[in-house]
Design a protein around this motif. Structure first.
Motif, mmCIF file in Angstrom:
data_model
loop_
_atom_site.group_PDB
_atom_site.id
_atom_site.type_symbol
_atom_site.label_atom_id
_atom_site.label_comp_id
_atom_site.label_asym_id
_atom_site.label_seq_id
_atom_site.Cartn_x
_atom_site.Cartn_y
_atom_site.Cartn_z
ATOM 1 N N ILE A 105 0.858 -1.180 0.000
ATOM 2 C CA ILE A 105 0.000 0.000 0.000
ATOM 3 C C ILE A 105 0.898 1.235 0.000
ATOM 4 O O ILE A 105 1.808 1.347 0.831
ATOM 5 N N VAL A 106 0.647 2.147 -0.934
ATOM 6 C CA VAL A 106 1.418 3.383 -1.048
ATOM 7 C C VAL A 106 0.481 4.560 -0.785
ATOM 8 O O VAL A 106 -0.548 4.693 -1.448
ATOM 9 N N ILE A 107 0.847 5.374 0.174
ATOM 10 C CA ILE A 107 0.074 6.570 0.522
ATOM 11 C C ILE A 107 0.893 7.795 0.107
ATOM 12 O O ILE A 107 2.011 8.002 0.601
ATOM 13 N N GLY A 108 0.341 8.602 -0.816
ATOM 14 C CA GLY A 108 1.047 9.762 -1.338
ATOM 15 C C GLY A 108 0.534 11.069 -0.762
ATOM 16 O O GLY A 108 -0.355 11.109 0.088
ATOM 17 N N GLY A 109 1.123 12.138 -1.256
ATOM 18 C CA GLY A 109 0.731 13.481 -0.822
ATOM 19 C C GLY A 109 1.359 13.929 0.471
ATOM 20 O O GLY A 109 0.928 14.947 1.051
ATOM 21 N N LEU A 110 2.389 13.241 0.949
ATOM 22 C CA LEU A 110 3.024 13.666 2.193
ATOM 23 C C LEU A 110 3.801 14.962 1.979
ATOM 24 O O LEU A 110 4.312 15.220 0.885
ATOM 25 N N ALA A 111 3.871 15.760 3.036
ATOM 26 C CA ALA A 111 4.555 17.052 3.113
ATOM 27 C C ALA A 111 3.681 18.190 2.608
ATOM 28 O O ALA A 111 4.070 19.362 2.748
ATOM 29 N N LEU A 112 2.495 17.921 2.039
ATOM 30 C CA LEU A 112 1.599 19.007 1.637
ATOM 31 C C LEU A 112 0.877 19.586 2.849
ATOM 32 O O LEU A 112 0.708 20.796 2.962
ATOM 33 N N SER A 113 0.463 18.717 3.746
ATOM 34 C CA SER A 113 -0.190 19.139 4.988
ATOM 35 C C SER A 113 0.661 18.676 6.164
ATOM 36 O O SER A 113 1.009 17.492 6.259
ATOM 37 N N GLN A 114 0.968 19.610 7.039
ATOM 38 C CA GLN A 114 1.811 19.257 8.178
ATOM 39 C C GLN A 114 1.093 18.286 9.113
ATOM 40 O O GLN A 114 1.676 17.286 9.549
ATOM 41 N N GLY B 85 -1.511 16.344 8.392
ATOM 42 C CA GLY B 85 -1.763 15.083 7.699
ATOM 43 C C GLY B 85 -0.515 14.230 7.588
ATOM 44 O O GLY B 85 -0.568 13.005 7.730
ATOM 45 N N THR B 86 0.615 14.878 7.339
ATOM 46 C CA THR B 86 1.875 14.147 7.247
ATOM 47 C C THR B 86 2.258 13.542 8.591
ATOM 48 O O THR B 86 2.686 12.378 8.665
ATOM 49 N N GLN B 87 2.088 14.320 9.654
ATOM 50 C CA GLN B 87 2.403 13.811 10.987
ATOM 51 C C GLN B 87 1.511 12.617 11.325
ATOM 52 O O GLN B 87 1.975 11.612 11.878
ATOM 53 N N ALA B 88 0.232 12.711 10.988
ATOM 54 C CA ALA B 88 -0.689 11.615 11.279
ATOM 55 C C ALA B 88 -0.327 10.371 10.483
ATOM 56 O O ALA B 88 -0.375 9.245 11.006
ATOM 57 N N ALA B 89 0.050 10.533 9.230
ATOM 58 C CA ALA B 89 0.409 9.386 8.398
ATOM 59 C C ALA B 89 1.645 8.677 8.948
ATOM 60 O O ALA B 89 1.697 7.443 9.020
ATOM 61 N N GLN C 77 13.150 12.059 7.456
ATOM 62 C CA GLN C 77 13.860 11.452 8.579
ATOM 63 C C GLN C 77 12.886 10.841 9.582
ATOM 64 O O GLN C 77 13.118 9.721 10.094
ATOM 65 N N ALA C 78 11.790 11.538 9.855
ATOM 66 C CA ALA C 78 10.800 10.992 10.785
ATOM 67 C C ALA C 78 10.179 9.709 10.244
ATOM 68 O O ALA C 78 9.992 8.727 10.980
ATOM 69 N N ALA C 79 9.887 9.689 8.948
ATOM 70 C CA ALA C 79 9.280 8.499 8.350
ATOM 71 C C ALA C 79 10.249 7.324 8.332
ATOM 72 O O ALA C 79 9.866 6.169 8.603
ATOM 73 N N ARG C 80 11.487 7.586 8.031
ATOM 74 C CA ARG C 80 12.476 6.492 7.988
ATOM 75 C C ARG C 80 12.751 5.943 9.381
ATOM 76 O O ARG C 80 12.968 4.744 9.551
ATOM 77 N N ARG C 81 12.759 6.790 10.389
ATOM 78 C CA ARG C 81 12.933 6.299 11.753
ATOM 79 C C ARG C 81 11.791 5.370 12.158
ATOM 80 O O ARG C 81 11.979 4.472 12.973
#
Length: 411
Positions: free
Chosen positions: A191-200, A202-206, A230-234
């Protein structure tokens, strides 16, 4: 001073060891040194050149008898002793077999550089050869403890910033930054979820809510992409960059800045590609954002695919355009390629999203794998999070997108 002399007629009888009587005057007895009256010891037979006495002969005979009896007992079979284990005879012209695990060399081994970690994978059930496959350690992906740190050997500087490249040793970003998975052949869903970094928010929640097996895709139009990466990779997520490509009815429908178009030259499109690639690091490849017209134009799309292959990146087609040439061009350029089966949130309603996810599960059970794409809406994040937990209990493995990519360099 000596005392008065006693009469000579007074004698004492002193017995010697031979039994004879010895008469000495009393005053002489007093002056005699102590111990002079003890019997003389016998001279050892060897020293005197004489044969041993009867007692010593008996002791020698007794000791011999004891030794003889011990030898007889030692040579007797059970119950006196356990029988020796039988050992198969070995022909004289063949060396005797040695135990496999018995270390005969006690000297410390020569120090060498430590080997890279490897995965030993049991072959598939339908394999015709009973072998053990040792996979390339680079296929394991980067250690998640340092996954947020870019590999400097896989970067080159450009006018737009650091760009991913193949390493001098042949390593590719698609291998180094890939999330490890089991390698099993059961039903797999990516599953791939896109659109990260557009909403702060939303990105944090994802990043916080989605299971780490879910792949995240960043929009180049977003902000603070390096920090979010970096947060996502951690958290263990595998990452993609979304590549804006020309759709039909462009520019009325505009994917955003640096869109690759069919009207631009190959150099202009490559420059826009570099702008997208330089937005962050530590991703395995790119996926299209729109692009129905661009992906159907071979002359425009082929140079871009060759550039991705030269840099060791993956390409994901979301599967929304039946006219896309991505599969053929990726094969020709030796680009790892994956294609989505269905978007999961075209209808932003929880029940509809869950239905699409169940559809992915049915596809995975029938074909072995399935891939769905979506966007970082709150309803999508919540639905995917709950569905993944249930799917795991049903035996579905959630894998990163790189696990489903067809890789021409590994065929």
């Amino acid at each position: 001073m000596r005392g008065p002399s006693l009469p000579v007629s007074r004698f004492d009888r002193i017995a010697c060891h031979s039994g004879e009587a010895l008469s000495l005057p009393l005053d002489k007895q007093i002056e005699r040194p102590l111990g002079q009256d003890r019997p003389a010891r016998e001279v050892a037979p060897r020293a005197a050149g004489m044969l041993p006495g009867p007692g010593r002969v008996g002791g020698v005979l007794l000791a011999g008898a004891v030794l003889a009896a011990g030898g007889v007992i030692a040579l007797q079979p059970a119950p006196w002793r356990q029988p020796e284990p039988e050992v198969a005879s070995t022909p004289a012209d063949q060396p005797a077999p040695q135990p496999k695990e018995l270390a005969t060399n006690t000297e410390p081994p020569e120090r060498t550089a430590p080997a890279a970690p490897s995965i030993i994978r049991v072959p598939d059930e339908d394999s015709s050869q009973n072998v053990i496959v040792i996979r390339d350690p680079s296929a394991l992906g980067q250690d998640l403890r340092v996954a947020h740190l870019p590999d400097r050997a896989l970067l080159e500087q450009s006018a737009h910033g650091p760009l991913p490249i193949r390493g001098a040793d042949g390593r590719r970003p698609v291998d180094v930054y890939a999330r490890p998975w089991s390698g099993a052949r059961g039903a797999r869903v990516a599953i791939v979820i896109g659109g990260l970094a557009l909403s702060q928010t939303g990105t944090q929640a994802a990043i916080d809510k989605l299971p780490p097996e879910v792949t995240l895709a960043f929009s180049p139009q977003g902000n603070s992409i390096g920090r979010w990466m970096q947060a996502a990779r951690r958290q263990g997520h595998e990452l993609l960059m979304q590549l804006p490509l020309e759709p039909f009815d462009y520019p009325n429908i505009n994917p955003g800045r640096s869109t690759l178009t069919t009207q631009a030259t190959a150099g202009q499109n490559i420059d826009n590609l570099h702008f997208v690639l330089a937005r962050t690091t530590n991703y395995v490849g790119v996926m299209n954002y729109m692009g129905a017209r661009f992906t159907a134009d071979r002359d425009s799309f082929a140079p871009v695919m060759r550039e991705l292959g030269a840099r060791g990146l993956l390409y994901l087609d979301d599967g929304t355009s039946a006219r896309s040439l991505a599969n053929d061009l990726a094969t020709a350029s030796r680009v790892p390629y994956a294609q989505g089966d269905t978007p999961i949130d075209q209808e932003r309603e929880r029940g509809k999203i869950l239905e699409k996810l169940d559809e992915l599960e049915r596809t995975a059970r029938a074909r072995g794998f399935a891939l769905g794409t979506g966007s970082a809406f709150d309803v999508t994040i919540d639905a995917v999070t709950s569905w993944v937990a249930e799917a795991k209990r049903r035996g579905i493995e959630i894998v990163p997108v790189s696990a489903l990519a067809n890789d021409p360099e590994k065929e």
